[in-house]
Design a protein around this motif. Structure first.
Motif, PDB file in Angstrom:
ATOM      1  N   ARG A 170     -36.875  23.375  48.252  1.00 33.51           N
ATOM      2  CA  ARG A 170     -36.337  24.073  49.417  1.00 33.51           C
ATOM      3  C   ARG A 170     -34.820  24.250  49.335  1.00 33.51           C
ATOM      4  N   PHE A 171     -34.118  23.245  48.812  1.00 35.46           N
ATOM      5  CA  PHE A 171     -32.661  23.282  48.723  1.00 35.46           C
ATOM      6  C   PHE A 171     -32.226  23.504  47.280  1.00 35.46           C
ATOM      7  N   THR A 172     -31.091  24.170  47.101  1.00 33.56           N
ATOM      8  CA  THR A 172     -30.515  24.383  45.786  1.00 33.56           C
ATOM      9  C   THR A 172     -29.019  24.100  45.834  1.00 33.56           C
ATOM     10  N   ILE A 173     -28.558  23.195  44.984  1.00 34.74           N
ATOM     11  CA  ILE A 173     -27.135  22.915  44.882  1.00 34.74           C
ATOM     12  C   ILE A 173     -26.557  23.717  43.718  1.00 34.74           C
ATOM     13  N   SER A 174     -25.353  24.227  43.896  1.00 34.13           N
ATOM     14  CA  SER A 174     -24.694  24.996  42.852  1.00 34.13           C
ATOM     15  C   SER A 174     -23.186  24.855  43.004  1.00 34.13           C
ATOM     16  N   ARG A 175     -22.465  25.347  42.015  1.00 33.51           N
ATOM     17  CA  ARG A 175     -21.006  25.328  42.101  1.00 33.51           C
ATOM     18  C   ARG A 175     -20.423  26.505  41.348  1.00 33.51           C
ATOM     19  N   ASP A 176     -19.279  26.964  41.810  1.00 33.04           N
ATOM     20  CA  ASP A 176     -18.522  28.026  41.171  1.00 33.04           C
ATOM     21  C   ASP A 176     -17.164  27.431  40.839  1.00 33.04           C
ATOM     22  N   ASN A 177     -17.006  26.972  39.607  1.00 35.36           N
ATOM     23  CA  ASN A 177     -15.778  26.280  39.240  1.00 35.36           C
ATOM     24  C   ASN A 177     -14.558  27.203  39.247  1.00 35.36           C
ATOM     25  N   ALA A 178     -14.759  28.499  39.034  1.00 32.28           N
ATOM     26  CA  ALA A 178     -13.648  29.444  39.106  1.00 32.28           C
ATOM     27  C   ALA A 178     -13.060  29.490  40.507  1.00 32.28           C
ATOM     28  N   LYS A 179     -13.898  29.245  41.513  1.00 33.49           N
ATOM     29  CA  LYS A 179     -13.457  29.225  42.900  1.00 33.49           C
ATOM     30  C   LYS A 179     -13.246  27.817  43.432  1.00 33.49           C
ATOM     31  N   ASN A 180     -13.584  26.807  42.618  1.00 35.16           N
ATOM     32  CA  ASN A 180     -13.487  25.406  43.027  1.00 35.16           C
ATOM     33  C   ASN A 180     -14.259  25.177  44.328  1.00 35.16           C
ATOM     34  N   THR A 181     -15.457  25.714  44.356  1.00 38.43           N
ATOM     35  CA  THR A 181     -16.289  25.670  45.554  1.00 38.43           C
ATOM     36  C   THR A 181     -17.720  25.302  45.191  1.00 38.43           C
ATOM     37  N   GLY A 182     -18.317  24.441  45.987  1.00 38.33           N
ATOM     38  CA  GLY A 182     -19.707  24.076  45.826  1.00 38.33           C
ATOM     39  C   GLY A 182     -20.539  24.638  46.956  1.00 38.33           C
ATOM     40  N   TYR A 183     -21.852  24.719  46.731  1.00 34.71           N
ATOM     41  CA  TYR A 183     -22.749  25.317  47.710  1.00 34.71           C
ATOM     42  C   TYR A 183     -24.031  24.510  47.823  1.00 34.71           C
ATOM     43  N   LEU A 184     -24.626  24.577  48.985  1.00 37.38           N
ATOM     44  CA  LEU A 184     -25.959  24.043  49.194  1.00 37.38           C
ATOM     45  C   LEU A 184     -26.758  25.107  49.933  1.00 37.38           C
ATOM     46  N   GLN A 185     -27.673  25.750  49.214  1.00 41.12           N
ATOM     47  CA  GLN A 185     -28.553  26.746  49.809  1.00 41.12           C
ATOM     48  C   GLN A 185     -29.769  26.025  50.370  1.00 41.12           C
ATOM     49  N   MET A 186     -30.026  26.199  51.653  1.00 44.13           N
ATOM     50  CA  MET A 186     -31.114  25.505  52.331  1.00 44.13           C
ATOM     51  C   MET A 186     -32.099  26.533  52.863  1.00 44.13           C
ATOM     52  N   ASN A 187     -33.316  26.501  52.336  1.00 46.81           N
ATOM     53  CA  ASN A 187     -34.378  27.408  52.751  1.00 46.81           C
ATOM     54  C   ASN A 187     -35.518  26.620  53.386  1.00 46.81           C
ATOM     55  N   SER A 188     -36.380  27.325  54.098  1.00 49.35           N
ATOM     56  CA  SER A 188     -37.545  26.711  54.737  1.00 49.35           C
ATOM     57  C   SER A 188     -37.157  25.476  55.530  1.00 49.35           C
ATOM     58  N   LEU A 189     -36.139  25.612  56.337  1.00 52.07           N
ATOM     59  CA  LEU A 189     -35.609  24.467  57.068  1.00 52.07           C
ATOM     60  C   LEU A 189     -36.611  23.920  58.076  1.00 52.07           C
ATOM     61  N   LYS A 190     -36.568  22.607  58.236  1.00 53.02           N
ATOM     62  CA  LYS A 190     -37.449  21.886  59.138  1.00 53.02           C
ATOM     63  C   LYS A 190     -36.617  21.144  60.177  1.00 53.02           C
ATOM     64  N   PRO A 191     -37.182  20.861  61.348  1.00 52.27           N
ATOM     65  CA  PRO A 191     -36.432  20.100  62.353  1.00 52.27           C
ATOM     66  C   PRO A 191     -35.884  18.780  61.823  1.00 52.27           C
ATOM     67  N   GLU A 192     -36.596  18.129  60.921  1.00 57.16           N
ATOM     68  CA  GLU A 192     -36.133  16.869  60.371  1.00 57.16           C
ATOM     69  C   GLU A 192     -34.929  17.015  59.444  1.00 57.16           C
ATOM     70  N   ASP A 193     -34.537  18.252  59.122  1.00 57.47           N
ATOM     71  CA  ASP A 193     -33.317  18.490  58.362  1.00 57.47           C
ATOM     72  C   ASP A 193     -32.075  18.443  59.245  1.00 57.47           C
ATOM     73  N   THR A 194     -32.259  18.376  60.549  1.00 60.94           N
ATOM     74  CA  THR A 194     -31.137  18.340  61.479  1.00 60.94           C
ATOM     75  C   THR A 194     -30.262  17.123  61.216  1.00 60.94           C
ATOM     76  N   ALA A 195     -28.980  17.360  60.995  1.00 58.38           N
ATOM     77  CA  ALA A 195     -28.041  16.285  60.679  1.00 58.38           C
ATOM     78  C   ALA A 195     -26.648  16.875  60.516  1.00 58.38           C
ATOM     79  N   VAL A 196     -25.668  15.992  60.413  1.00 54.45           N
ATOM     80  CA  VAL A 196     -24.348  16.385  59.953  1.00 54.45           C
ATOM     81  C   VAL A 196     -24.367  16.307  58.438  1.00 54.45           C
TER      82      VAL A 196
END
Length: 126
Positions: free
Chosen positions: A67-93
């Motif tokens: 459901r989730f995919t972690i990635s990074r773009d080192n040229a931008k010095n930025t990381g990402y977390l793509q979250m799909n098919s989210l569930k109520p139990e994913d609720t958090a900080v």
């Protein structure tokens, strides 16, 4: 000097998607492993995903695999977390973290990281 800033959180219905971003400054773009953690009210901080400094090798907690995919773009010095098919139990900080020391098998622990962002709220409604 080091700063990690998360963005992209918000309110979404179950089954929806969000993409979190983590912008890093004060660190060389490929000098750190990046992790994502989350913490719900009354619960301990939980490991979600990790990516090595140059990408390629990733790890996920079982509850988000597929459901989730972690990635990074080192040229931008930025990381990402793509979250799909989210569930109520994913609720958090959700917190972005960077580890500049030797991580080894500590990638899934809070102690494996020495810099943390301020967190961004993700709320999934049913």
């Amino acid at each position: 000097q080091v700063q990690l800033v998360e963005s992209g959180g918000g309110l979404v219905q179950a089954g929806g998607s969000l993409r979190l971003s983590c912008a890093a400054s004060g660190l060389r773009s490929s000098s750190y492993g990046m992790g994502w953690f989350r913490q719900a009210p009354g619960k301990e901080r939980e490991f979600v995903a990790h990516i090595r400094p140059y990408g390629g090798i990733t790890y996920y907690t079982d509850s988000v695999k597929g459901r989730f995919t972690i990635s990074r773009d080192n040229a931008k010095n930025t990381g990402y977390l793509q979250m799909n098919s989210l569930k109520p139990e994913d609720t958090a900080v959700y917190y972005c973290a960077a580890g500049t020391g030797y991580i080894g098998n500590t990638y899934s622990t809070v102690g494996g990281y020495n810099y943390w962002g301020q967190g961004t709220q993700v709320t999934v409604s049913s």
